[in-house]
Scaffold this motif. Structure first.
Motif, PDB file in Angstrom:
ATOM      1  N   ILE A 679       0.848  -1.213   0.000  1.00 26.77           N
ATOM      2  CA  ILE A 679       0.000   0.000   0.000  1.00 26.77           C
ATOM      3  C   ILE A 679       0.873   1.248   0.000  1.00 26.77           C
ATOM      4  N   VAL A 680       1.918   1.254   0.836  1.00 26.17           N
ATOM      5  CA  VAL A 680       2.794   2.429   0.916  1.00 26.17           C
ATOM      6  C   VAL A 680       3.476   2.674  -0.437  1.00 26.17           C
ATOM      7  N   LYS A 681       3.970   1.611  -1.048  1.00 27.69           N
ATOM      8  CA  LYS A 681       4.629   1.771  -2.361  1.00 27.69           C
ATOM      9  C   LYS A 681       3.615   2.300  -3.390  1.00 27.69           C
ATOM     10  N   ALA A 682       2.377   1.797  -3.323  1.00 23.72           N
ATOM     11  CA  ALA A 682       1.351   2.230  -4.287  1.00 23.72           C
ATOM     12  C   ALA A 682       0.997   3.701  -4.094  1.00 23.72           C
ATOM     13  N   ILE A 683       0.936   4.136  -2.823  1.00 27.33           N
ATOM     14  CA  ILE A 683       0.600   5.549  -2.553  1.00 27.33           C
ATOM     15  C   ILE A 683       1.707   6.465  -3.090  1.00 27.33           C
ATOM     16  N   ILE A 684       2.962   6.053  -2.867  1.00 25.63           N
ATOM     17  CA  ILE A 684       4.097   6.874  -3.343  1.00 25.63           C
ATOM     18  C   ILE A 684       4.058   6.987  -4.871  1.00 25.63           C
ATOM     19  N   THR A 685       3.854   5.848  -5.517  1.00 25.22           N
ATOM     20  CA  THR A 685       3.824   5.847  -6.986  1.00 25.22           C
ATOM     21  C   THR A 685       2.666   6.716  -7.500  1.00 25.22           C
ATOM     22  N   VAL A 699       7.475   7.658  11.507  1.00 26.63           N
ATOM     23  CA  VAL A 699       8.695   6.873  11.276  1.00 26.63           C
ATOM     24  C   VAL A 699       9.468   6.786  12.599  1.00 26.63           C
ATOM     25  N   GLU A 700       9.728   5.572  13.032  1.00 29.33           N
ATOM     26  CA  GLU A 700      10.369   5.389  14.338  1.00 29.33           C
ATOM     27  C   GLU A 700      11.698   4.642  14.256  1.00 29.33           C
ATOM     28  N   THR A 701      11.961   3.972  13.106  1.00 30.11           N
ATOM     29  CA  THR A 701      13.205   3.179  13.019  1.00 30.11           C
ATOM     30  C   THR A 701      13.962   3.531  11.743  1.00 30.11           C
ATOM     31  N   ALA A 702      15.242   3.199  11.773  1.00 28.45           N
ATOM     32  CA  ALA A 702      16.089   3.427  10.593  1.00 28.45           C
ATOM     33  C   ALA A 702      15.641   2.534   9.441  1.00 28.45           C
ATOM     34  N   GLU A 703      15.147   1.309   9.772  1.00 29.83           N
ATOM     35  CA  GLU A 703      14.703   0.403   8.723  1.00 29.83           C
ATOM     36  C   GLU A 703      13.490   0.997   7.985  1.00 29.83           C
ATOM     37  N   GLN A 704      12.606   1.565   8.769  1.00 30.03           N
ATOM     38  CA  GLN A 704      11.429   2.187   8.129  1.00 30.03           C
ATOM     39  C   GLN A 704      11.877   3.326   7.216  1.00 30.03           C
ATOM     40  N   LEU A 705      12.823   4.133   7.702  1.00 34.12           N
ATOM     41  CA  LEU A 705      13.309   5.252   6.906  1.00 34.12           C
ATOM     42  C   LEU A 705      13.967   4.763   5.621  1.00 34.12           C
ATOM     43  N   PHE A 707      13.450   1.964   4.042  1.00 32.30           N
ATOM     44  CA  PHE A 707      12.420   1.444   3.140  1.00 32.30           C
ATOM     45  C   PHE A 707      11.778   2.600   2.358  1.00 32.30           C
ATOM     46  N   LEU A 708      11.430   3.647   3.094  1.00 28.54           N
ATOM     47  CA  LEU A 708      10.750   4.782   2.460  1.00 28.54           C
ATOM     48  C   LEU A 708      11.677   5.469   1.458  1.00 28.54           C
ATOM     49  N   LYS A 709      12.942   5.561   1.827  1.00 27.49           N
ATOM     50  CA  LYS A 709      13.906   6.165   0.889  1.00 27.49           C
ATOM     51  C   LYS A 709      14.023   5.311  -0.365  1.00 27.49           C
ATOM     52  N   ASP A 710      14.059   3.971  -0.172  1.00 27.51           N
ATOM     53  CA  ASP A 710      14.196   3.059  -1.314  1.00 27.51           C
ATOM     54  C   ASP A 710      13.055   3.256  -2.315  1.00 27.51           C
ATOM     55  N   TYR A 711      11.884   3.569  -1.759  1.00 24.86           N
ATOM     56  CA  TYR A 711      10.736   3.722  -2.655  1.00 24.86           C
ATOM     57  C   TYR A 711      10.414   5.202  -2.916  1.00 24.86           C
ATOM     58  N   LEU A 712      11.421   6.038  -2.690  1.00 30.35           N
ATOM     59  CA  LEU A 712      11.393   7.435  -3.119  1.00 30.35           C
ATOM     60  C   LEU A 712      10.341   8.287  -2.413  1.00 30.35           C
ATOM     61  N   CYS A 713      10.036   7.920  -1.166  1.00 30.12           N
ATOM     62  CA  CYS A 713       9.175   8.809  -0.361  1.00 30.12           C
ATOM     63  C   CYS A 713       9.947  10.101  -0.143  1.00 30.12           C
ATOM     64  N   ASP A 714       9.279  11.242  -0.292  1.00 30.30           N
ATOM     65  CA  ASP A 714       9.980  12.518  -0.325  1.00 30.30           C
ATOM     66  C   ASP A 714      10.377  13.046   1.049  1.00 30.30           C
ATOM     67  N   VAL A 715       9.449  12.985   1.989  1.00 29.95           N
ATOM     68  CA  VAL A 715       9.663  13.619   3.291  1.00 29.95           C
ATOM     69  C   VAL A 715       9.207  12.663   4.391  1.00 29.95           C
ATOM     70  N   THR A 716       9.889  12.697   5.544  1.00 29.49           N
ATOM     71  CA  THR A 716       9.466  11.856   6.676  1.00 29.49           C
ATOM     72  C   THR A 716       9.449  12.694   7.945  1.00 29.49           C
ATOM     73  N   GLN A 717       8.646  12.247   8.891  1.00 33.71           N
ATOM     74  CA  GLN A 717       8.619  12.820  10.234  1.00 33.71           C
ATOM     75  C   GLN A 717       8.288  11.695  11.194  1.00 33.71           C
ATOM     76  N   GLY A 718       8.734  11.805  12.396  1.00 30.89           N
ATOM     77  CA  GLY A 718       8.433  10.767  13.368  1.00 30.89           C
ATOM     78  C   GLY A 718       9.434  10.776  14.503  1.00 30.89           C
ATOM     79  N   TYR A 719       9.223   9.894  15.460  1.00 29.99           N
ATOM     80  CA  TYR A 719      10.079   9.838  16.638  1.00 29.99           C
ATOM     81  C   TYR A 719      11.527   9.473  16.307  1.00 29.99           C
TER      82      TYR A 719
END
Length: 740
Positions: A679-685, A699-705, A707-719
């Motif tokens: 779903i996240v990849k589909a929303i980004i696309t 976003v709470e972990t480096a792994e999550q970040l 993943f999001l970078k890999d799929y070209l998510c532009d901006v992140t916020q989180g703990y």
């Protein structure tokens, strides 16, 4: 001494040249037909005169006497009495139909009695003609005394030797009785005519009985109302009437009076007749002589009243009982319970979930039809003693009474929830909804009807707040929660004035460059006794009591002001995002307000982002208009919590949206849940294809970040970067974030 009227009469005879020794005979006679007609027209008078004449003859029995009755013109109508005298006078032409006048017959008792206005007597030689000198006559006229209308005369004749002045007195008394009787009969006849007019023309049904209850009058309207013929009623005892017998029985036997008794009966054609019935005794000289009954047909008025009453107690859309009906029913049951009767009572307060969305998107006509379908489905699980009512809008109520066990109430609530598992079909539309139900059971200790309804209402709102599509039973603990909420609401109303709100700012970073690109402004409430409260503690309360718009305006004003301060302090300009509530978004002057704030704070519009939810975007035309106006100001627009609500590609395509924020519920599980990752990849696309940027929150972990970078998510916020911080702490960490 000879009376003057006799002198004058005899003088006239002499002057006319009458021979006193000749027999003067009547010269005018009625034919037999004329006499018969005359007697018929005088029939009532003759019967009265005859009655008293006979009494007079009886009282003078043994005296040869003749009673002669004439009309007002002197025609003899009847001759009664001594046959010998009668035979004698017949020889002189004195017979019924002959006319006595002074001109034809000289001085005579008939003519002078009619002429004079008092009783007269002519004795023996007082007659002009000698053949009458052995006769004594007494006479007097009789009238209708009310208008002094002359009717005729009554005279008595006898041999002279039986003369007696007392006879004139007796005749006078008899005529007086005759006149009184004639007047009475005339008055009765007039009264009878008036009665007939009254009975026939009145629009009321009239029944009159004698003292035994035998019906003597039953007018046309009574026939029409009761569907009974006059012939079938008159002569029968009214006490045997199945409709009014008991009333007349009380009137006749106990002299009771009834007024406005409502009677219902059905005519042969099946129409119901409703009457107001009065009954009372009839008195004569203080003695009851019968009863009077009167019907007034109020069928039309009653029908209108019934219709009005029905509308007053029923909902015109669904035809179900309404709030007024339920209140009356509750009052009755609570009254019975308070008297000690063994009764039970419970309410199921039902509110449809998301009805506004159905109404707004499918139109009010379909909304009404939908409510009708809901009412039919609710009606299908109505128990024998249950009452279902529509309270207004999308609110329904089940009133459950006289149940043996409280489990009946909760089972009913579960059945109601089950009714909403299947969709409703309205026209070509398939509509889905659920229900939130508040349950309140009347407790052992007395409470008011209003309290019970408040309990059910509070329980319903609790069901809403717990996620909808459920029922909540009101308990004392729920009351405590409610009281806490009420207390918090009172504090909330003072919080703005006392400047207890604060904004915390959570940073947002570019996933490619790592630079700080913005903040999301998140409100906090520094409660004087409860400490720092998150929005989860008070935003729903603010939405419920309408304070959300004022609070939201404060957030926009404070966020813009703070961002401008930071820029003026030399910090690199970044965007600051504020969340709009639904109520705030629907406020007509939202655009003007934001424009005003930007003007007052001098913040460049490009550094303000407003976040709306998918739910707000469902008002397509309105949303498109507002968003285009906001975009025209130069500010940015973000769709918050994307993927959790009413996602529509149509509004994504048409609305001037800059950012899509992936809800943190998807981000939380992207490393563990394949579906969430997809779903996240589909929303980004999707966003990138629509030329929008994507912001991932939570976003709470480096792994999550990564993943999001890999799929070209532009901006992140989180703990993983930082929680939301007060402005002062933001300033302390700003340079570290800039150099990160």
């Amino acid at each position: 001494m000879e009376p003057q009227y006799i002198k004058e009469s005899n003088k006239m005879c002499r002057e006319m040249g009458m021979d006193p020794n000749e027999i003067s005979r009547p010269k005018q006679f009625l034919s037999n037909i004329e006499l018969d007609q005359k007697r018929r027209s005088y029939s009532e008078i003759l019967s009265v005169v005859s009655f008293f004449s006979n009494k007079l003859l009886d009282s003078l029995k043994g005296t040869p006497i003749l009673v002669v009755v004439s009309d007002a013109r002197g025609y003899l109508l009847d001759i009664e009495g001594d046959e010998t005298i009668k035979t004698t006078i017949e020889q002189f032409g004195i017979i019924p139909g002959s006319r006595f006048t002074l001109e034809d017959t000289g001085t005579n008792v008939v003519s002078l009695a009619l002429q004079q206005n008092h009783p007269i007597s002519i004795i023996g030689e007082q007659h002009y003609h000698t053949f009458l000198h052995e006769i004594a006559c007494y006479g007097t006229a009789f009238h209708y005394t009310d208008d002094n209308n002359l009717l005729g005369s009554v005279c008595i004749m006898m041999p002279k030797q039986f003369q007696n002045p007392l006879f004139l007195t007796m005749l006078t008394q008899a005529v007086d009785s005759i006149e009184r009787e004639l007047l009475l009969r005339k008055q009765n006849r007039q009264l009878n005519i008036m009665n007939q007019i009254m009975l026939s023309r009145t629009s009321n049904g009239i029944v009159i009985t004698d003292e035994q209850g035998i019906t003597t009058e039953f007018n046309d309207f009574a026939e029409e109302i009761s569907n009974n013929s006059r012939e079938s009623v008159v002569g029968r005892n009214i006490k045997n009437s199945p409709l009014t017998g008991r009333y007349f029985k009380d009137v006749l036997e106990h002299e009771k009076i009834f007024k406005n008794e409502e009677l219902h009966f059905t005519k042969d054609d099946g129409n119901e007749v409703v009457c107001l019935f009065d009954a009372q005794p009839i008195y004569e000289d203080k003695k009851m002589i019968g009863a009077f009954g009167q019907f007034r047909d109020i069928s039309e008025r009653y029908s209108l009243q019934e219709k009005f009453n029905y509308l007053a107690y029923h909902d015109d859309l669904t035809d179900l009982p309404n709030r007024r009906y339920i209140k009356n029913e509750m009052k009755t049951i609570i009254h019975d319970i308070n008297k000690g009767e063994d009764r039970s009572l419970a309410l199921l307060f039902i509110d449809l979930d998301r009805f506004k969305i159905i109404n707004d998107n499918f139109g009010h006509s379909n909304g009404d039809q939908f409510l009708n379908e809901v009412s039919k489905r609710l009606y299908s699980c109505l128990g024998e003693k249950d009452v279902l009512a529509r309270m207004g809008g999308d609110e329904f109520i089940f009133l459950l009474k006289d149940f043996e066990d409280e489990s009946y109430v909760t089972e009913k609530a579960e059945k109601v929830l089950d009714l909403f598992h299947e969709p409703f079909h309205v026209g070509v539309n398939e509509l889905h909804t659920t229900a939130s139900i508040g349950v309140a059971i009347y407790p052992d200790s007395p409470i008011t009807m209003e309290d019970l309804m408040i309990y059910a209402d509070n329980a319903m709102y609790q069901a809403k707040s717990e996620g909808k599509n459920r029922y909540v039973v009101y308990t004392s603990e729920l009351l405590e929660d409610m009281m806490e909420e009420y207390s918090l609401e009172a504090d909330l109303r003072k919080a703005l004035d006392q400047e207890e709100f604060a904004l915390h700012y959570q940073p947002q970073f570019n996933n490619v460059t790592g630079e700080l690109v913005g903040f999301e402004a998140l409100i906090r409430w520094q409660h004087p006794t409860l400490g720092l409260l998150s929005p989860l503690k008070f935003i729903k309360l603010a939405e419920k009591n309408g304070l959300i718009t004022q609070i939201g305006e404060w957030v926009i004003r404070e966020a813009c002001s703070q961002n401008k301060k930071w820029q003026d302090a030399g910090m690199k300009p970044v965007k600051i995002a504020v969340n709009l509530s639904t109520q705030q978004f629907l406020t007509k002057d939202l655009v003007k307000y934001i424009e005003h704030v930007l003007y007052r704070t001098e913040l460049d519009p490009q550094y303000l982002v407003v976040e709306i939810t998918e739910y707000m975007a469902m008002e397509y035309e309105y949303s498109l208009s507002v968003l285009e106006q906001l975009k025209a100001l130069g500010i940015c627009i973000s769709i918050d919590d994307f993927g959790t609500g009413y996602s529509s590609l149509n509004y994504l395509k048409d609305f001037p949206i800059d950012y899509i924020k992936i809800d943190k519920s998807f981000v939380n599980e992207i490393m563990n849940d394949h579906n969430d990752a997809v779903i996240v990849k589909a929303i980004i696309t999707l966003a990138h294809n629509l030329n929008m940027q994507v912001i991932a929150e939570g976003v709470e972990t480096a792994e999550q970040l990564e993943f999001l970078k890999d799929y070209l998510c532009d901006v992140t916020q989180g703990y993983f970067f930082s929680k939301a911080l007060p402005a002062q702490e933001v300033e302390q960490k700003y340079f570290a974030w800039q150099n990160n």
